[in-house]
Design a protein around this motif. Sequence first.
Motif, PDB file in Angstrom:
ATOM      1  N   TRP A  59       0.828  -1.212   0.000  1.00 58.39           N
ATOM      2  CA  TRP A  59       0.000   0.000   0.000  1.00 58.39           C
ATOM      3  C   TRP A  59       0.863   1.262   0.000  1.00 58.39           C
ATOM      4  O   TRP A  59       0.469   2.286  -0.586  1.00 58.39           O
ATOM      5  N   ILE A  60       2.031   1.221   0.629  1.00 55.94           N
ATOM      6  CA  ILE A  60       2.912   2.394   0.657  1.00 55.94           C
ATOM      7  C   ILE A  60       3.217   2.862  -0.768  1.00 55.94           C
ATOM      8  O   ILE A  60       3.163   4.057  -1.079  1.00 55.94           O
ATOM      9  N   ALA A  61       3.541   1.910  -1.650  1.00 61.36           N
ATOM     10  CA  ALA A  61       3.822   2.260  -3.046  1.00 61.36           C
ATOM     11  C   ALA A  61       2.556   2.601  -3.804  1.00 61.36           C
ATOM     12  O   ALA A  61       2.515   3.567  -4.582  1.00 61.36           O
ATOM     13  N   ASP A  62       1.500   1.835  -3.584  1.00 62.38           N
ATOM     14  CA  ASP A  62       0.248   2.064  -4.288  1.00 62.38           C
ATOM     15  C   ASP A  62      -0.348   3.430  -3.935  1.00 62.38           C
ATOM     16  O   ASP A  62      -0.860   4.146  -4.801  1.00 62.38           O
ATOM     17  N   SER A  63      -0.264   3.802  -2.662  1.00 61.53           N
ATOM     18  CA  SER A  63      -0.834   5.084  -2.228  1.00 61.53           C
ATOM     19  C   SER A  63      -0.017   6.269  -2.731  1.00 61.53           C
ATOM     20  O   SER A  63      -0.561   7.364  -2.930  1.00 61.53           O
TER      21      SER A  63
END
Length: 263
Positions: A59-63
């Motif tokens: 999620w860190i990269a996706d967000s």
Amino acid sequence: MPPARKKPRTYDPARIRTAVTAQFAHVGAAVGELGPEQLARPSGLGDWSVADLAGHIAWIADSLAGGLARPPAAVAELSAVEWPFATASLAGKISEAARETLTGAPLPELYERAAARMAEALAAHPGTRVLDLWIGDMTLADFLVTRTVELVVHTDDLNRAAGLAIPIERQALAACTRLLADALALKAPGGAVEVRIPPFAVVQCVEGPRHTRGTPPNVVETDPLTWIRLATGRTGWAEELDGARVNASGERADLSALLPLMS
């Protein structure tokens, strides 16, 4: 006359982008090899399992890609060094958003999608782009420095929880160490204590007599990973002092009241 204010530390934007991308790739490669027993282990972070932690890292990269897809903000409100102090109030909201965003897909698929989205978004935007964020609007360049903290800290969490040896990019480790050291100096300004985290950072902090030459009377020294664990609440001051992973000399060289900086 008071001492001149120290200029904020600067980071090489290209190196930070490369470090973030490479560190995420290291984690993705390792997560893809995790078996059911490892994924079910406790992460050491509240009630999260290793699978939950791995999903959060995706999620860190996706967000990041999601933030760049939104209309830009006008002016940055938050600098990288201020970011650690703004995180605590959003922990629950971030966890909830990660669960909602990433439910239903296998972890390797999540990482592949997030990596592609992040790469495409970063290629399309300069570091001066201002992101509209819950935590406070930040330039992309500054926000990427904070991503080194997230990725290094959670890589270390994964390694310890799942018995892994995911490599940590030197540039990511350096940026993470320096940002958290500078945050300590911001939290406790002064020159009475010198904190050394070789080979990446030396900062002065804590009010009191300022050291100007010779050996400082109050010195704290530790290694980067121990410092990062202290700064983020993964371990405690007394434990690391007793284990000789922190050396502290001088009557003011007790940082226990100032740590963790974030958790």
